[in-house]
Design a protein around this motif. Structure first.
Motif, PDB file in Angstrom:
ATOM      1  N   GLU A 139       0.847  -1.195   0.000  1.00  0.00           N
ATOM      2  CA  GLU A 139       0.000   0.000   0.000  1.00  0.00           C
ATOM      3  C   GLU A 139       0.879   1.241   0.000  1.00  0.00           C
ATOM      4  O   GLU A 139       1.985   1.230   0.553  1.00  0.00           O
ATOM      5  CB  GLU A 139      -0.925  -0.014   1.220  1.00  0.00           C
ATOM      6  CG  GLU A 139      -1.904  -1.182   1.258  1.00  0.00           C
ATOM      7  CD  GLU A 139      -2.907  -1.169   0.100  1.00  0.00           C
ATOM      8  OE1 GLU A 139      -3.026  -0.136  -0.593  1.00  0.00           O
ATOM      9  OE2 GLU A 139      -3.556  -2.214  -0.135  1.00  0.00           O
ATOM     10  N   PRO A 140       0.392   2.322  -0.615  1.00  0.00           N
ATOM     11  CA  PRO A 140       1.249   3.493  -0.780  1.00  0.00           C
ATOM     12  C   PRO A 140       1.499   4.279   0.508  1.00  0.00           C
ATOM     13  O   PRO A 140       2.469   5.017   0.587  1.00  0.00           O
ATOM     14  CB  PRO A 140       0.484   4.353  -1.786  1.00  0.00           C
ATOM     15  CG  PRO A 140      -0.924   3.883  -1.719  1.00  0.00           C
ATOM     16  CD  PRO A 140      -0.892   2.459  -1.298  1.00  0.00           C
ATOM     17  N   GLY A 141       0.682   4.138   1.513  1.00  0.00           N
ATOM     18  CA  GLY A 141       0.871   4.948   2.719  1.00  0.00           C
ATOM     19  C   GLY A 141       0.272   6.329   2.535  1.00  0.00           C
ATOM     20  O   GLY A 141      -0.073   6.720   1.411  1.00  0.00           O
ATOM     21  N   PRO A 142       0.153   7.091   3.636  1.00  0.00           N
ATOM     22  CA  PRO A 142      -0.545   8.383   3.577  1.00  0.00           C
ATOM     23  C   PRO A 142       0.114   9.382   2.620  1.00  0.00           C
ATOM     24  O   PRO A 142      -0.563  10.219   2.016  1.00  0.00           O
ATOM     25  CB  PRO A 142      -0.492   8.884   5.023  1.00  0.00           C
ATOM     26  CG  PRO A 142       0.453   7.989   5.745  1.00  0.00           C
ATOM     27  CD  PRO A 142       0.605   6.743   4.979  1.00  0.00           C
ATOM     28  N   GLU A 143       1.410   9.291   2.435  1.00  0.00           N
ATOM     29  CA  GLU A 143       2.111  10.241   1.555  1.00  0.00           C
ATOM     30  C   GLU A 143       2.223   9.710   0.125  1.00  0.00           C
ATOM     31  O   GLU A 143       2.903  10.318  -0.695  1.00  0.00           O
ATOM     32  CB  GLU A 143       3.525  10.511   2.096  1.00  0.00           C
ATOM     33  CG  GLU A 143       3.566  11.115   3.502  1.00  0.00           C
ATOM     34  CD  GLU A 143       2.879  12.467   3.549  1.00  0.00           C
ATOM     35  OE1 GLU A 143       3.134  13.283   2.646  1.00  0.00           O
ATOM     36  OE2 GLU A 143       2.050  12.696   4.459  1.00  0.00           O
ATOM     37  N   GLY A 144       1.614   8.582  -0.162  1.00  0.00           N
ATOM     38  CA  GLY A 144       1.736   7.987  -1.484  1.00  0.00           C
ATOM     39  C   GLY A 144       2.993   7.134  -1.568  1.00  0.00           C
ATOM     40  O   GLY A 144       3.721   6.967  -0.591  1.00  0.00           O
ATOM     41  N   PHE A 145       3.221   6.587  -2.749  1.00  0.00           N
ATOM     42  CA  PHE A 145       4.394   5.732  -2.947  1.00  0.00           C
ATOM     43  C   PHE A 145       5.676   6.549  -2.926  1.00  0.00           C
ATOM     44  O   PHE A 145       5.681   7.725  -3.293  1.00  0.00           O
ATOM     45  CB  PHE A 145       4.310   5.027  -4.304  1.00  0.00           C
ATOM     46  CG  PHE A 145       3.469   3.775  -4.295  1.00  0.00           C
ATOM     47  CD1 PHE A 145       3.752   2.734  -3.421  1.00  0.00           C
ATOM     48  CD2 PHE A 145       2.408   3.636  -5.180  1.00  0.00           C
ATOM     49  CE1 PHE A 145       2.986   1.574  -3.432  1.00  0.00           C
ATOM     50  CE2 PHE A 145       1.643   2.484  -5.193  1.00  0.00           C
ATOM     51  CZ  PHE A 145       1.939   1.448  -4.316  1.00  0.00           C
ATOM     52  N   THR A 146       6.761   5.922  -2.520  1.00  0.00           N
ATOM     53  CA  THR A 146       8.103   6.457  -2.773  1.00  0.00           C
ATOM     54  C   THR A 146       8.598   5.726  -4.026  1.00  0.00           C
ATOM     55  O   THR A 146       8.028   4.684  -4.394  1.00  0.00           O
ATOM     56  CB  THR A 146       9.055   6.134  -1.605  1.00  0.00           C
ATOM     57  OG1 THR A 146       9.205   4.711  -1.545  1.00  0.00           O
ATOM     58  CG2 THR A 146       8.500   6.653  -0.280  1.00  0.00           C
ATOM     59  N   PRO A 147       9.647   6.234  -4.673  1.00  0.00           N
ATOM     60  CA  PRO A 147      10.146   5.508  -5.858  1.00  0.00           C
ATOM     61  C   PRO A 147      10.433   4.036  -5.538  1.00  0.00           C
ATOM     62  O   PRO A 147      10.169   3.159  -6.350  1.00  0.00           O
ATOM     63  CB  PRO A 147      11.429   6.262  -6.216  1.00  0.00           C
ATOM     64  CG  PRO A 147      11.199   7.646  -5.703  1.00  0.00           C
ATOM     65  CD  PRO A 147      10.374   7.497  -4.456  1.00  0.00           C
ATOM     66  N   ASP A 148      10.946   3.776  -4.345  1.00  0.00           N
ATOM     67  CA  ASP A 148      11.310   2.413  -4.008  1.00  0.00           C
ATOM     68  C   ASP A 148      10.072   1.520  -3.825  1.00  0.00           C
ATOM     69  O   ASP A 148      10.003   0.409  -4.376  1.00  0.00           O
ATOM     70  CB  ASP A 148      12.142   2.427  -2.725  1.00  0.00           C
ATOM     71  CG  ASP A 148      12.791   1.077  -2.490  1.00  0.00           C
ATOM     72  OD1 ASP A 148      13.307   0.515  -3.472  1.00  0.00           O
ATOM     73  OD2 ASP A 148      12.736   0.579  -1.346  1.00  0.00           O
ATOM     74  N   THR A 149       9.089   2.025  -3.068  1.00  0.00           N
ATOM     75  CA  THR A 149       7.897   1.194  -2.850  1.00  0.00           C
ATOM     76  C   THR A 149       7.093   1.068  -4.151  1.00  0.00           C
ATOM     77  O   THR A 149       6.477   0.036  -4.407  1.00  0.00           O
ATOM     78  CB  THR A 149       7.004   1.768  -1.725  1.00  0.00           C
ATOM     79  OG1 THR A 149       6.716   3.138  -2.035  1.00  0.00           O
ATOM     80  CG2 THR A 149       7.681   1.661  -0.370  1.00  0.00           C
ATOM     81  N   ALA A 150       7.131   2.105  -4.977  1.00  0.00           N
ATOM     82  CA  ALA A 150       6.423   2.032  -6.266  1.00  0.00           C
ATOM     83  C   ALA A 150       7.037   0.932  -7.133  1.00  0.00           C
ATOM     84  O   ALA A 150       6.336   0.131  -7.751  1.00  0.00           O
ATOM     85  CB  ALA A 150       6.508   3.370  -6.986  1.00  0.00           C
ATOM     86  N   ARG A 151       8.347   0.892  -7.154  1.00  0.00           N
ATOM     87  CA  ARG A 151       9.033  -0.114  -7.965  1.00  0.00           C
ATOM     88  C   ARG A 151       8.698  -1.520  -7.453  1.00  0.00           C
ATOM     89  O   ARG A 151       8.400  -2.427  -8.223  1.00  0.00           O
ATOM     90  CB  ARG A 151      10.541   0.139  -7.894  1.00  0.00           C
ATOM     91  CG  ARG A 151      11.364  -0.458  -9.012  1.00  0.00           C
ATOM     92  CD  ARG A 151      12.820  -0.018  -8.930  1.00  0.00           C
ATOM     93  NE  ARG A 151      13.341   0.045  -7.581  1.00  0.00           N
ATOM     94  CZ  ARG A 151      13.632  -1.025  -6.830  1.00  0.00           C
ATOM     95  NH1 ARG A 151      13.465  -2.231  -7.322  1.00  0.00           N
ATOM     96  NH2 ARG A 151      14.098  -0.878  -5.615  1.00  0.00           N
TER      97      ARG A 151
END
Lengths: 781, 71
Positions: free
Chosen positions: A287-299
């Motif tokens: 899940e992206p978390g409250p601040e949205g994805f970071t490049p790392d979690t998006a990848r």
């Protein structure tokens, strides 16, 4: 020629590999979600954003409100949760600036009015303005009010301001309007096309009153942007559907003003992409978390994408993997190959490399058949005489040798009764002569009073595989005559390919598996010691549909006291060992890779050499011999039935090509003499050829008899070179369309062979031309 | 000077077993299917017996045969 366009389209349409995956089919904009996810997984978010900009209208706004139906269709759904495609879109749009600039289009003279600035209206405005149309958007109240009223989450979003700015820059005129019947009438009067936003005006018709495919209402007026209704009557706006309707209506208006067909070539239709998700491990959605994805979690989240593809056949076949495509691509390559007039037929190896086993057809949900395609192409090559001679010539010669006077034998039962006829096939005869005779004796003992004849020959299937149906038919005619001469008994085939071929040759004769016949007989007498406790069953590809064959092999093995388990290459989806389709002759390396397909994991290359490795049980001698050549321990069913008679251990390699020919000759002689065991032929008298050298020569299709004939011919004629240092002699002969060279030296009245090679080119002064006078003029400078 | 490809014997010491003359490089025309190529090969200057070295038969010749077959 069968490769007419219609046939080609029908054939290639069966392969659905190019059909979009479920996510893309669910996306109203047909976004290539798989490619988007691949870019994200690689961390290439710029490319990912570029894809969104190319496919979505108002991309920055759509990213914020899209209801992502793709996620509902995602096959990760039950494997850890659908991929977070919507969140990844938002990440790309929020974290990167605009990646592409629209190409300036030549301005069009047809003007379009859009009544209502809801999502559908604005999507149409976006697309039409990008395509160069002068667009006027009439809106009630503020120009953003309809959009924000329906999608309140856009309030305060910078993207909204950016989109309107971009539209202003593109020259779109916005004008406040009462959006009533009068303004519609005026728009119909003043513009070449009119679009009504059903979510931002009250002017639009109901959905059922417009053409569902084009959204044309009447004359030059389209409508788009209706609300959806749930089965319980709740009404809601699907952002993706509204925007897509705007896109469709815009396309219709472009066609209306251009006065072209509103429907031609519109909307791609694809078959379903078949995807097998069995065996895929679940992975939880990130899940992206409250601040949205970071490049790392998006990848990391994008890496969860299954990159859905069919490739059911390609994954299971070394041949289909070798050419790095899939059947649809191969169909086009094979078709193009057939239409080349001048130039290289580059698809020849593709056509010749298929073992014609039919595994792909079994695995393909659409029953695509590479075998049919390749066989048709081979027949076409032969018929139009552009088949490469080196591909199949040696195999056809081998077939002719197996049916030649030294190997062919049609021998009725000595009793004169003619109920059964054993047809062992040329390879079993070549490899296991003693066991063929033991099998014949066993049948005669178990079927007393019936009479069991013997027919030693090739069934002719190599001719079929080589694309020579006429030769195959001639072979069939000869076999039919031999079977008729024995009174048309029931033919008992010990080779599954023979069984298939004979059923084609002998339509009025019953042809069945010999294993089926002996299944219910008592086992042959004799001790069965030293047999493995357990074996992996590998079924012959030609027997995949013969339930009696498959059952008999297992029953006989269990009766012999051996436990059997199906290997991955068993039953209906079993594969070839690389012998089929003459691949062994055309592309030996590929044939070896094909043999490797479908082996159980405990017979992987690094494990198969272990002394306790469980051997494979084959009921086709070529499967058995080819697997052992790959280092895989394997037995033939006959090794369980007649372990004391000419049986091989699970590691003992089968005979080479020269020994196979000698084995057939020896079996025929033994059958004629009434011997129990064929007397091995002692090579060629007076010719000393090292076994390792012969094995190497046979890889180049040079047989012992070729070497012997060459040495005899050149030495008798004195037409050889001599080496003053080593004393070796070197000469050549060309008994057929190949020139053989042998380096040898005389020894004790005979000859020792040091090396040999061959070529197909014709060179004056070599081979059969070696004795012809030489024209010195050729040497003139 | 000839521009044709020139293939010498793989080892030294070869001579014609019949004429007992050392081999010389001579131009011959190699043919396969509908194609023909001029090459220089070792052969007997007297009787014309011509040699195809193993390195040629299993190297360039295989490649060229395959190319001609694709035509």
């Amino acid at each position: 020629m069968h490769f007419d366009q219609q046939h080609l389209h029908e054939t290639e349409a069966r392969c659905t590999q190019e059909s979009p995956p479920q996510c893309r089919q669910a996306c109203p904009f047909s976004l290539d979600v798989r490619a988007f996810m691949q870019h994200c997984a690689k961390g290439d978010f710029g490319q990912a954003r570029r894809l969104l900009e190319r496919n979505l209208p108002l991309p920055d706004v759509m990213g914020l409100i899209c209801d992502h139906p793709c996620e509902t269709a995602c096959l990760r759904r039950d494997l850890g949760g659908s991929c977070a495609i919507g969140d990844l879109e938002r990440f790309c749009l929020a974290h990167l600036p605009v990646q592409s600039r629209p190409l300036p289009m030549p301005p069009k003279r047809f003007s379009i009015a859009v009544l209502g600035a809801g999502l559908a209206g604005l999507a149409a405005v976006w697309n039409l303005s990008r395509n160069g149309y002068p667009v006027t958007c009439l809106h009630g109240g503020e120009r953003t009010s309809a959009l924000l009223a329906r999608h309140p989450q856009l309030a305060g979003a910078k993207a909204v301001g950016d989109v309107f700015e971009a539209l202003d820059r593109a020259g779109v005129k916005f004008a406040e309007s009462s959006l009533d019947e009068a303004s519609l009438a005026q728009a119909m009067e003043s513009f070449d096309g009119v679009l009504l936003d059903a979510d931002a005006t009250t002017l639009a018709p109901r959905f059922k009153d417009v053409d569902a495919a084009t959204l044309l209402w009447r004359d030059k007026c389209c409508a788009a942007g209706w609300l959806e209704t749930t089965p319980t009557g709740h009404r809601y706006a699907s952002a993706s559907r509204q925007a897509n309707e705007g896109r469709i209506a815009a396309q219709t208006l472009e066609r209306v003003v251009a006065k072209v067909s509103l429907t031609a070539s519109r909307g791609d239709t694809f078959g379903p992409l078949h995807i097998d998700i069995s065996g895929i491990a679940p992975a939880p959605r990130i899940e992206p978390g409250p601040e949205g994805f970071t490049p790392d979690t998006a990848r990391k989240e994008a890496e969860r994408c299954l990159e859905c593809q069919c490739l059911a056949c390609v994954k299971a076949c070394a041949y289909l993997r070798k050419y790095q495509g899939y059947p649809k691509v191969y169909t086009r390559q094979i078709s193009n190959n057939a239409s080349i007039v001048k130039g290289h037929h580059q698809a020849n190896p593709l056509i010749e490399g298929c073992c014609l086993c039919g595994k792909c057809t079994e695995l393909c949900p659409e029953n695509f058949s590479m075998a049919d395609l390749c066989l048709m192409a081979r027949e076409d090559m032969v018929a139009r005489a552009y088949d490469p001679p080196s591909a199949h010539e040696f195999a056809i010669e081998d077939m002719e040798s197996a049916c030649g006077p030294e190997s062919f034998l049609s021998q009725p039962d000595p009793s004169g009764r003619q109920r059964w006829l054993l047809f062992p096939g040329c390879q079993l005869a070549a490899s296991r002569g003693a066991q063929v005779l033991a099998l014949l004796r066993h049948l005669r003992k178990g079927l007393p009073g019936d009479g069991v004849g013997l027919l030693l020959s090739c069934c002719g299937v190599p001719a079929k595989w080589a694309g020579r149906p006429n030769l195959h038919a001639r072979m069939g005619k000869r076999l039919a005559e031999a079977v008729a001469a024995q009174g048309n008994p029931v033919v008992l085939a010990a080779c599954a390919s023979c069984m298939e071929s004979l059923r084609q040759h002998l339509p009025g004769t019953e042809v069945r598996s010999v294993w089926e016949t002996i299944r219910d007989m008592p086992l042959p007498e004799g001790a069965r010691t030293g047999l493995p406790k357990s074996l992996w069953v590998r079924d012959p590809c030609s027997a995949r549909h013969d339930a009696a064959w498959l059952d008999s092999v297992r029953t006989l093995a269990r009766k012999a006291g051996v436990d059997v388990e199906d290997s991955p290459s068993a039953g209906r989806t079993t594969g070839c060992c690389g012998y089929g389709g003459l691949v062994w002759c055309v592309d030996p390396e590929l044939a070896d890779s094909i043999a490797e397909d479908g082996l159980p994991p405990d017979l992987a290359p690094e494990k198969r050499g272990e002394p306790d490795a469980r051997p494979v049980l084959a009921s086709c001698i070529m499967c058995r011999d080819r697997l052992v050549a790959e280092g895989v321990p394997a037995l033939h069913l006959l090794d369980l039935l007649f372990p004391g008679t000419g049986a091989a251990s699970a590691r003992e390699r089968g005979p080479g090509l020269s020994a196979r020919r000698a084995g057939r000759i020896a079996l025929r002689r033994a059958a004629l003499d009434g011997s129990d065991v064929p007397a091995p032929l002692a090579g060629v008298p007076g010719l000393d050829v090292d076994a390792a050298l012969l094995a190497r020569l046979e890889e180049r299709h040079i047989l012992l008899e070729d070497v012997a004939e060459t040495v005899q011919a050149v030495d008798a004629a004195g037409r050889y070179f001599v080496n003053s240092v080593t004393g070796h002699r070197l000469g050549s002969s060309r008994p057929r369309r190949v020139t053989f060279w042998v380096e040898y030296s005389p020894k004790d009245g005979g000859f020792t062979v040091h090396d040999a090679w061959c070529h197909r080119m014709v060179i004056p002064g070599c081979g059969s031309d070696a004795g012809q006078p030489w024209n010195r003029q050729e040497d003139a400078p | 000077m000839s521009l044709e490809p020139n293939y010498a014997p793989d080892e030294a010491g070869w001579e014609c077993g019949n004429c007992h003359r050392p081999l010389e490089q001579g131009k011959v025309q190699a043919c396969y299917l509908d194609a023909a190529f001029d090459v220089l090969l070792p052969r007997c200057p007297v009787c014309g017996l011509t040699m195809i070295p193993k390195s040629l038969a299993e190297g360039k010749m295989v490649e060229v045969e395959a190319l001609v077959e694709e035509k």
